[in-house]
Design an enzyme around this catalytic site. Structure first.
Site, PDB file in Angstrom:
ATOM      1  N   TYR A  98       0.955  -1.180  -0.165  1.00 47.22           N
ATOM      2  CA  TYR A  98       0.078  -0.011  -0.098  1.00 47.22           C
ATOM      3  C   TYR A  98       0.816   1.222   0.125  1.00 47.22           C
ATOM      4  O   TYR A  98       0.545   2.216  -0.575  1.00 47.22           O
ATOM      5  CB  TYR A  98      -1.028  -0.101   1.290  1.00 47.22           C
ATOM      6  CG  TYR A  98      -2.200  -0.723   0.809  1.00 47.22           C
ATOM      7  CD1 TYR A  98      -2.349  -2.317   1.338  1.00 47.22           C
ATOM      8  CD2 TYR A  98      -3.270  -0.452   0.188  1.00 47.22           C
ATOM      9  CE1 TYR A  98      -3.081  -3.042   0.991  1.00 47.22           C
ATOM     10  CE2 TYR A  98      -4.321  -1.391  -0.184  1.00 47.22           C
ATOM     11  CZ  TYR A  98      -4.393  -2.605   0.166  1.00 47.22           C
ATOM     12  OH  TYR A  98      -5.429  -3.540  -0.299  1.00 47.22           O
TER      13      TYR A  98
ATOM     14  N   GLN B 270     -14.642   3.415  -6.843  1.00 44.94           N
ATOM     15  CA  GLN B 270     -14.101   2.147  -6.086  1.00 44.94           C
ATOM     16  C   GLN B 270     -12.619   2.377  -5.811  1.00 44.94           C
ATOM     17  O   GLN B 270     -11.682   1.454  -5.025  1.00 44.94           O
ATOM     18  CB  GLN B 270     -14.260   0.807  -6.827  1.00 44.94           C
ATOM     19  CG  GLN B 270     -15.852   0.685  -7.211  1.00 44.94           C
ATOM     20  CD  GLN B 270     -15.465  -0.660  -8.197  1.00 44.94           C
ATOM     21  OE1 GLN B 270     -15.614  -1.779  -7.843  1.00 44.94           O
ATOM     22  NE2 GLN B 270     -15.612  -0.175  -9.644  1.00 44.94           N
TER      23      GLN B 270
ATOM     24  N   HIS C 171     -14.384   1.903  -1.216  1.00 51.17           N
ATOM     25  CA  HIS C 171     -13.434   0.774  -0.765  1.00 51.17           C
ATOM     26  C   HIS C 171     -12.319   1.799   0.042  1.00 51.17           C
ATOM     27  O   HIS C 171     -11.329   1.235   0.264  1.00 51.17           O
ATOM     28  CB  HIS C 171     -12.862   0.173  -1.934  1.00 51.17           C
ATOM     29  CG  HIS C 171     -13.615  -0.708  -2.789  1.00 51.17           C
ATOM     30  ND1 HIS C 171     -13.719  -1.294  -4.004  1.00 51.17           N
ATOM     31  CD2 HIS C 171     -15.055  -1.251  -2.399  1.00 51.17           C
ATOM     32  CE1 HIS C 171     -14.424  -1.763  -4.341  1.00 51.17           C
ATOM     33  NE2 HIS C 171     -15.217  -1.938  -3.399  1.00 51.17           N
TER      34      HIS C 171
ATOM     35  N   GLY D  86     -14.070   2.594 -16.293  1.00 49.75           N
ATOM     36  CA  GLY D  86     -12.807   2.028 -15.914  1.00 49.75           C
ATOM     37  C   GLY D  86     -12.974   0.741 -14.760  1.00 49.75           C
ATOM     38  O   GLY D  86     -12.076   0.876 -14.010  1.00 49.75           O
ATOM     39  N   THR D  87     -13.892   0.123 -14.852  1.00 49.21           N
ATOM     40  CA  THR D  87     -14.307  -0.991 -13.980  1.00 49.21           C
ATOM     41  C   THR D  87     -14.452  -2.176 -14.621  1.00 49.21           C
ATOM     42  O   THR D  87     -15.296  -2.313 -15.554  1.00 49.21           O
ATOM     43  CB  THR D  87     -14.981  -0.543 -12.850  1.00 49.21           C
ATOM     44  OG1 THR D  87     -15.137  -1.829 -11.871  1.00 49.21           O
ATOM     45  CG2 THR D  87     -16.642  -0.327 -13.255  1.00 49.21           C
ATOM     46  N   SER D  88     -13.930  -3.434 -14.267  1.00 52.39           N
ATOM     47  CA  SER D  88     -14.125  -4.629 -14.758  1.00 52.39           C
ATOM     48  C   SER D  88     -15.359  -5.235 -14.595  1.00 52.39           C
ATOM     49  O   SER D  88     -16.005  -6.218 -14.752  1.00 52.39           O
ATOM     50  CB  SER D  88     -12.817  -5.526 -14.457  1.00 52.39           C
ATOM     51  OG  SER D  88     -12.912  -5.698 -13.072  1.00 52.39           O
TER      52      SER D  88
ATOM     53  N   PRO E  10     -11.653   0.319 -22.568  1.00 57.34           N
ATOM     54  CA  PRO E  10     -11.232  -0.107 -23.709  1.00 57.34           C
ATOM     55  C   PRO E  10     -11.465  -1.518 -24.064  1.00 57.34           C
ATOM     56  O   PRO E  10     -11.350  -1.822 -25.309  1.00 57.34           O
ATOM     57  CB  PRO E  10      -9.771   0.449 -23.557  1.00 57.34           C
ATOM     58  CG  PRO E  10      -9.625   0.538 -22.234  1.00 57.34           C
ATOM     59  CD  PRO E  10     -10.996   0.832 -21.494  1.00 57.34           C
TER      60      PRO E  10
HETATM   61  N1  APR Z   1      -9.479   4.071 -19.562  1.00 59.50           N
HETATM   62  C1  APR Z   1     -10.909   3.297 -19.087  1.00 59.50           C
HETATM   63  N2  APR Z   1     -10.563   2.008 -18.634  1.00 59.50           N
HETATM   64  C2  APR Z   1      -9.583   1.538 -18.553  1.00 59.50           C
HETATM   65  C3  APR Z   1      -8.310   2.009 -18.906  1.00 59.50           C
HETATM   66  C4  APR Z   1      -8.470   3.409 -19.468  1.00 59.50           C
HETATM   67  N3  APR Z   1      -7.349   4.096 -19.967  1.00 59.50           N
HETATM   68  N4  APR Z   1      -7.286   1.218 -18.960  1.00 59.50           N
HETATM   69  C5  APR Z   1      -7.616   0.311 -18.302  1.00 59.50           C
HETATM   70  N5  APR Z   1      -9.077   0.126 -18.178  1.00 59.50           N
HETATM   71  C6  APR Z   1      -9.995  -0.752 -17.494  1.00 59.50           C
HETATM   72  C7  APR Z   1      -9.741  -2.331 -17.781  1.00 59.50           C
HETATM   73  O1  APR Z   1     -10.160  -2.686 -19.152  1.00 59.50           O
HETATM   74  C8  APR Z   1     -10.384  -2.953 -16.698  1.00 59.50           C
HETATM   75  O2  APR Z   1     -11.861  -3.156 -17.153  1.00 59.50           O
HETATM   76  O3  APR Z   1     -10.222  -0.455 -16.128  1.00 59.50           O
HETATM   77  C9  APR Z   1     -10.551  -1.660 -15.568  1.00 59.50           C
HETATM   78  C10 APR Z   1      -9.514  -1.928 -14.429  1.00 59.50           C
HETATM   79  O4  APR Z   1     -10.466  -3.265 -13.905  1.00 59.50           O
HETATM   80  P1  APR Z   1      -9.616  -3.518 -12.371  1.00 59.50           P
HETATM   81  O5  APR Z   1      -8.045  -3.744 -12.475  1.00 59.50           O
HETATM   82  O6  APR Z   1     -10.307  -4.991 -12.095  1.00 59.50           O
HETATM   83  O7  APR Z   1     -10.241  -2.538 -11.394  1.00 59.50           O
HETATM   84  P2  APR Z   1     -11.406  -2.475 -10.668  1.00 59.50           P
HETATM   85  O8  APR Z   1     -12.459  -2.703 -11.455  1.00 59.50           O
HETATM   86  O9  APR Z   1     -11.675  -0.929 -10.243  1.00 59.50           O
HETATM   87  O10 APR Z   1     -11.284  -3.251  -9.448  1.00 59.50           O
HETATM   88  C11 APR Z   1     -12.556  -3.408  -8.520  1.00 59.50           C
HETATM   89  O11 APR Z   1     -11.154  -4.682  -6.998  1.00 59.50           O
HETATM   90  O12 APR Z   1      -9.115  -5.151  -6.438  1.00 59.50           O
HETATM   91  C12 APR Z   1     -10.461  -4.756  -5.892  1.00 59.50           C
HETATM   92  O13 APR Z   1     -10.986  -3.226  -4.233  1.00 59.50           O
HETATM   93  C13 APR Z   1     -10.216  -3.364  -5.609  1.00 59.50           C
HETATM   94  O14 APR Z   1     -11.557  -1.368  -6.022  1.00 59.50           O
HETATM   95  C14 APR Z   1     -10.827  -2.510  -6.419  1.00 59.50           C
HETATM   96  C15 APR Z   1     -11.979  -3.579  -7.252  1.00 59.50           C
END
Ligand code: APR
Length: 263
Positions: free
Chosen positions: A68, A102, A120, A207-209, A234
């Site tokens: 962290y 998040q 989070h 930008g979240t999976s 993307p």
């Molecule tokens: N613009 C938009 N999206 C993007 C970009 C970009 N330039 N680059 C990558 N991404 C997308 C990826 O395609 C993916 O879908 O951002 C997403 C990131 O996904 P994760 O790494 O899973 O992050 P997140 O969804 O925020 O994770 C959720 O998981 O680990 C825990 O608590 C943690 O808050 C986090 C939660």
């Protein structure tokens, strides 16, 4: 494609209540690593799910605190990008908008968002593990962790074990102020986020999976109450199925274009 973007901009222009729901992807272009596609060095040996747990901290506090601190220093050196600034512009344009993130970085705040809801927690709110959960306002545990590369650190490691500080009030270990897997979300933020998702005209998911619950429930809640869900990413995600409009692209490009089109 441009039709989808123009359509999304027109919908945003007519919206009275907008939720901007963001994940690690909106900070990717600021150089802050996302969780699932670019862990490097020492951290590449682990899954986020292995480090972001109370058990991991109990088993190896220095490893978890070091991760962290590494992330916190990456954020300190980062700047908000056009995606964060466009988000703040949406808030200025649409009085009834709410940012729900998040992310545990402070880039939304530094881009001008007044009060993003952090589902989070935050890298900048460490607290002790004692019953009092006392906020820790002391210096970072390891002076070398404060951005200056530690001369004896192994450059390959790209991160190091760092001993967490101790609480000045009760002497217990200090932990990151983030929500770990298996922990409950902060009730105030989660309630407000649900309220916003259930009453919005548009929910932008950026930008979240969409794989971590309960946060990933929010777009579905918005869709169920008749809102338009617009995704900016993307790559394909688990939220494709609940997105009315899918804008395939980077947040720092698509969000400013959306805002320009909605003006
Ligand atoms: N613009 C938009 N999206 C993007 C970009 C970009 N330039 N680059 C990558 N991404 C997308 C990826 O395609 C993916 O879908 O951002 C997403 C990131 O996904 P994760 O790494 O899973 O992050 P997140 O969804 O925020 O994770 C959720 O998981 O680990 C825990 O608590 C943690 O808050 C986090 C939660």
């Amino acid at each position: 494609d441009t039709d989808a973007l123009l359509g999304a901009a027109a919908i945003l222009a007519g919206a009275r209540r907008v939720v901007v729901f963001t994940g690690a992807g909106i900070s990717a272009e600021s150089g802050v690593p996302t969780f699932r596609d670019d862990l490097t060095g020492l951290w590449a040996l682990y899954e986020a799910e292995e480090l972001a747990t109370p058990e991991a901290f109990h088993r190896d506090p220095d490893l978890v605190w070091g991760w962290y601190e590494w992330r916190r220093n990456r954020v300190r050196r980062a700047e908000p990008n056009a995606g964060h600034f466009a988000t703040a512009e949406i808030e200025a344009m649409v009085p009834g908008s709410v940012v729900v993130t998040q992310n545990v970085d402070d880039l939304h705040e530094r881009a001008g968002s007044p009060a993003p809801l952090h589902l989070h927690g935050s890298l900048f709110a460490p607290r002790c593990i004692g019953a009092g959960a006392h906020p820790f306002t002391g210096p970072p545990a390891d002076p070398a962790a404060d951005g200056d590369p530690n001369p004896e650190a192994d450059p390959e490691a790209d991160g190091r074990r760092v001993r967490p500080p101790r609480c000045v009030e009760c002497g217990m270990l200090v932990r990151p102020g983030v929500v770990w897997f298996g922990e409950v979300l902060p009730a105030t933020a989660w309630t407000a986020a649900n309220e916003a998702a259930a009453n919005c005209d548009v929910l932008l998911t950026v930008g979240t999976s969409g794989v971590v619950y309960p946060a990933a429930e929010l777009p579905r809640i918005a869709l169920r109450t008749g809102a338009t869900v617009i995704q900016v990413n993307p790559a394909p995600t688990a939220l494709d199925v609940v997105s009315t409009i899918n804008l395939r692209g980077a947040a720092a490009e698509v969000l400013p274009a959306l805002v320009a089109g909605a003006r």
